[in-house]
Design a protein around this motif. Structure first.
Motif, PDB file in Angstrom:
ATOM      1  N   ASP A  63      60.983  64.991   9.722  1.00  0.00           N
ATOM      2  CA  ASP A  63      59.646  64.512   9.866  1.00  0.00           C
ATOM      3  C   ASP A  63      58.940  65.744  10.739  1.00  0.00           C
ATOM      4  O   ASP A  63      57.913  66.367  10.682  1.00  0.00           O
ATOM      5  CB  ASP A  63      59.421  63.373  10.351  1.00  0.00           C
ATOM      6  CG  ASP A  63      59.793  62.348   9.074  1.00  0.00           C
ATOM      7  OD1 ASP A  63      59.581  62.731   7.849  1.00  0.00           O
ATOM      8  OD2 ASP A  63      59.560  61.049   9.415  1.00  0.00           O
ATOM      9  N   SER A  64      59.595  65.965  12.071  1.00  0.00           N
ATOM     10  CA  SER A  64      59.176  66.979  12.918  1.00  0.00           C
ATOM     11  C   SER A  64      59.264  68.478  12.503  1.00  0.00           C
ATOM     12  O   SER A  64      58.079  68.868  12.559  1.00  0.00           O
ATOM     13  CB  SER A  64      60.006  66.803  14.244  1.00  0.00           C
ATOM     14  OG  SER A  64      59.769  65.755  14.805  1.00  0.00           O
ATOM     15  N   ARG A  92      55.105  63.771  17.920  1.00  0.00           N
ATOM     16  CA  ARG A  92      54.642  62.522  17.554  1.00  0.00           C
ATOM     17  C   ARG A  92      53.048  62.455  17.100  1.00  0.00           C
ATOM     18  O   ARG A  92      52.169  63.226  17.686  1.00  0.00           O
ATOM     19  CB  ARG A  92      54.805  61.309  18.637  1.00  0.00           C
ATOM     20  CG  ARG A  92      54.264  61.743  19.988  1.00  0.00           C
ATOM     21  CD  ARG A  92      54.663  60.750  21.177  1.00  0.00           C
ATOM     22  NE  ARG A  92      54.452  61.177  22.376  1.00  0.00           N
ATOM     23  CZ  ARG A  92      53.103  60.912  22.886  1.00  0.00           C
ATOM     24  NH1 ARG A  92      52.196  60.349  22.536  1.00  0.00           N
ATOM     25  NH2 ARG A  92      52.916  61.424  23.829  1.00  0.00           N
ATOM     26  N   ALA A  93      52.886  61.400  16.259  1.00  0.00           N
ATOM     27  CA  ALA A  93      51.484  61.646  15.817  1.00  0.00           C
ATOM     28  C   ALA A  93      50.347  61.371  16.538  1.00  0.00           C
ATOM     29  O   ALA A  93      49.360  61.822  16.600  1.00  0.00           O
ATOM     30  CB  ALA A  93      51.321  60.551  14.694  1.00  0.00           C
ATOM     31  N   SER A  94      50.722  60.628  17.689  1.00  0.00           N
ATOM     32  CA  SER A  94      49.591  60.468  18.533  1.00  0.00           C
ATOM     33  C   SER A  94      49.506  61.309  19.742  1.00  0.00           C
ATOM     34  O   SER A  94      48.778  61.147  20.761  1.00  0.00           O
ATOM     35  CB  SER A  94      49.726  58.982  19.262  1.00  0.00           C
ATOM     36  OG  SER A  94      50.826  58.799  19.842  1.00  0.00           O
ATOM     37  N   ARG A  95      50.123  62.473  19.711  1.00  0.00           N
ATOM     38  CA  ARG A  95      50.325  63.188  20.894  1.00  0.00           C
ATOM     39  C   ARG A  95      49.169  63.910  21.458  1.00  0.00           C
ATOM     40  O   ARG A  95      48.604  64.579  20.379  1.00  0.00           O
ATOM     41  CB  ARG A  95      51.772  64.414  20.297  1.00  0.00           C
ATOM     42  CG  ARG A  95      51.831  65.250  21.687  1.00  0.00           C
ATOM     43  CD  ARG A  95      52.295  64.425  22.758  1.00  0.00           C
ATOM     44  NE  ARG A  95      53.195  65.193  23.776  1.00  0.00           N
ATOM     45  CZ  ARG A  95      52.719  65.894  24.972  1.00  0.00           C
ATOM     46  NH1 ARG A  95      51.303  65.973  24.929  1.00  0.00           N
ATOM     47  NH2 ARG A  95      53.079  66.702  25.687  1.00  0.00           N
ATOM     48  N   GLU A  96      48.886  64.073  22.637  1.00  0.00           N
ATOM     49  CA  GLU A  96      47.689  64.738  22.905  1.00  0.00           C
ATOM     50  C   GLU A  96      47.698  66.313  22.775  1.00  0.00           C
ATOM     51  O   GLU A  96      48.896  66.680  23.228  1.00  0.00           O
ATOM     52  CB  GLU A  96      47.575  64.355  24.197  1.00  0.00           C
ATOM     53  CG  GLU A  96      46.097  64.973  25.072  1.00  0.00           C
ATOM     54  CD  GLU A  96      45.766  64.585  26.219  1.00  0.00           C
ATOM     55  OE1 GLU A  96      44.709  65.336  26.956  1.00  0.00           O
ATOM     56  OE2 GLU A  96      46.627  63.668  26.869  1.00  0.00           O
TER      57      GLU A  96
END
Length: 507
Positions: free
Chosen positions: A56-57, A363-367
């Motif tokens: 996925d990454s 990760r999807a929420s990564r700033e």
């Protein structure tokens, strides 16, 4: 931290008089990053694994990186390597993103962008190039007003020189060592640029700062952009060390033995300077900066490890300790620095921490994960770190400079964790060929050569072994006990075109 820490310029656009005003620019800096284009560029590079999170990454990074690729602009083929929305590429980001771009099949984009930097070196700018070039093939207005007023970080020329050599190794494209534009850039950087800015080993510690008043940092002696009180950053010294080595290799390949020897000697002088004057022997750490009062400040880690500039043993261990401490304390938003860490950690034998960095960056929420350097660095790290694939000369640089023939080999070194049973990278372009590499754990590697010519393959594994099994047959192996602080066993093989060869550690 310095070289890998981007400072405030990358988290906020600088505020220029007569432009949109500070409030508008401030708000723009927090606007959403552009999302991947519907018709993004294509890459044949693929990755498969028993580890679904890694897959996925990879897929996210590939899609995101390709969304920044452009073909139809006046500057020629390019990809975003700066703050998104500037439609530009800067020297530092391009240098770091180039490995990932090469893996994605963007060799001609790398070549064009590096060539643009090379062709713009000029005496009128004190042998600087343009720090940042936009899609219209002009110095990015946010960084450049005229040849006396512009932004420039002094490690940049050395960074680009080192990157050009790496791209020569990956591609085999001899224009990197024959094109007069590139050669002029290398020569001017090693001579005129170095002298103009007092960067030779015997003068750099005595230099004076002449950075002009805001908004430009013309001649900033480090990639750390948050202070104007620095005379030298250790990242500058480390980047010079890498560039002098690259120039020595290029000159040796070209048959200029004297120039190669002189450059290699300068590289060792720079490394000696780093490991003596910049080392706090009483407390066991490297300093990061020398300020205008000629006092050392800060602690350095990743800057040195990224360039392999720290001496083996206690000094490398100290730099790693500093890096690990920095990872836990710096802001989450500092993705420019964090995008380097996984690659460094794999190189120095800490795959668990490297894996965690990849998971955090993707990760999807990564700033700020959409910052271009993140996606390109993840691709580059999966290739050079997790899979351990590099293209390197078959002889040490000292031997090449002394006259040994220059040849290269594709190196592999599996660095999978317990989370990853197997991993396979397919359709990786290398010197006009296309290869696939599959690791079964860390004790078995297969390389498939899908090209039209034979490849040298240096198959390596962590640990000490007298033999390795090649397609089931035992062959005597070589052991390197000082491979970035660990022991590695390796063997060099020839992989014919259209063939697959397996190397593995005996049970």
């Amino acid at each position: 931290m310095s070289f890998l820490h981007a400072g405030p310029r990358r988290s906020l656009p600088r505020l220029h008089k007569g432009r949109l005003g500070w409030l508008v620019l401030f708000l723009m800096s927090f606007s959403a990053y552009p999302q991947p284009a519907e018709h993004a560029a294509h890459s044949d590079l693929d990755f498969a694994s028993s580890d679904a999170r890694l897959v996925d990454s990879f897929r996210w990074a590939r899609q995101q990186a390709l969304s920044y690729v452009s073909d139809n602009d006046p500057v020629g083929p390019w990809y975003e390597a700066a703050l998104p929305g500037r439609h530009a590429f800067c020297m530092r980001d391009t240098a770091h993103q180039a490995d990932g771009a090469q893996a994605l099949g963007l060799a001609r984009y790398n070549h064009n962008m590096l060539h643009r930097f090379a062709e713009n070196i000029a005496a009128s700018r004190d042998w600087c190039s343009y720090w940042e070039i936009d899609r219209l093939n002009r110095p990015a207005p946010v960084d450049y007003k005229n040849d006396a007023e512009f932004w420039y970080n002094l490690p940049a020329n050395f960074d680009v020189l080192d990157t050009c050599y790496r791209m020569f190794l990956w591609t085999g494209d001899r224009s990197y060592i024959e094109d007069p534009v590139f050669l002029n850039f290398y020569d001017r950087t090693i001579t005129d640029y170095t002298l103009r800015w007092d960067l030779t080993p015997d003068r750099i510690m005595k230099r004076k700062s002449d950075i002009p008043t805001p908004p430009f940092f013309r001649g900033d002696p480090t990639y750390e952009e948050s202070s104007r009180d620095n005379l030298v950053g250790i990242d500058l010294l480390a980047t010079q060390y890498a560039a002098y080595r690259a120039y020595a290799a290029i000159e040796a390949i070209r048959g200029s033995k004297q120039a190669a020897q002189l450059s290699l000697q300068t590289a060792w002088q720079m490394k000696s300077l780093i490991n003596t004057e910049w080392w706090n022997a009483s407390q066991g750490y490297f300093y990061a900066f020398l300020n205008k009062q000629h006092h050392f400040t800060g602690r350095a880690g990743s800057d040195l490890l990224y360039r392999d500039a720290a001496e083996d043993g206690a000094k490398t261990a100290s730099a790693l300790h500093t890096l690990l401490a920095t990872m836990n304390t710096e802001p989450v938003s500092a993705v420019e620095a964090k995008s380097h860490y996984a690659e460094i950690l794999y190189r120095y034998g800490d795959p668990e921490a490297a894996y965690a960095q990849i998971m955090d960056l993707t990760r999807a929420s990564r700033e700020r994960r959409e910052y271009p350097e993140v996606s390109y660095s993840v691709i580059g790290t999966l290739v050079t770190g997790l899979m351990g694939i590099r293209v390197e000369p078959t002889f040490p640089l000292t031997d090449i400079v002394a006259g040994k023939p220059f040849e290269t080999a594709v190196e592999t070194l599996p660095q999978l964790t317990s989370k990853t049973g197997w991993a396979e990278l397919s359709n990786l372009p290398v010197q006009g060929n296309v290869i696939s590499v599959r690791h079964e754990g860390n004790r078995s590697t297969s390389l498939t050569n899908n090209g039209k010519s034979a490849l040298n393959w240096k198959a390596a594994f962590t640990g000490s072994f007298e033999i390795l099994l090649v397609d089931g047959k035992p062959l005597k192996a070589h052991t390197d006990p000082k491979h970035f602080g660990r022991t590695v066993t390796w063997i060099v093989l020839t992989v014919p075109p259209g063939s697959t060869v397996e190397a593995k550690v005996p049970r």
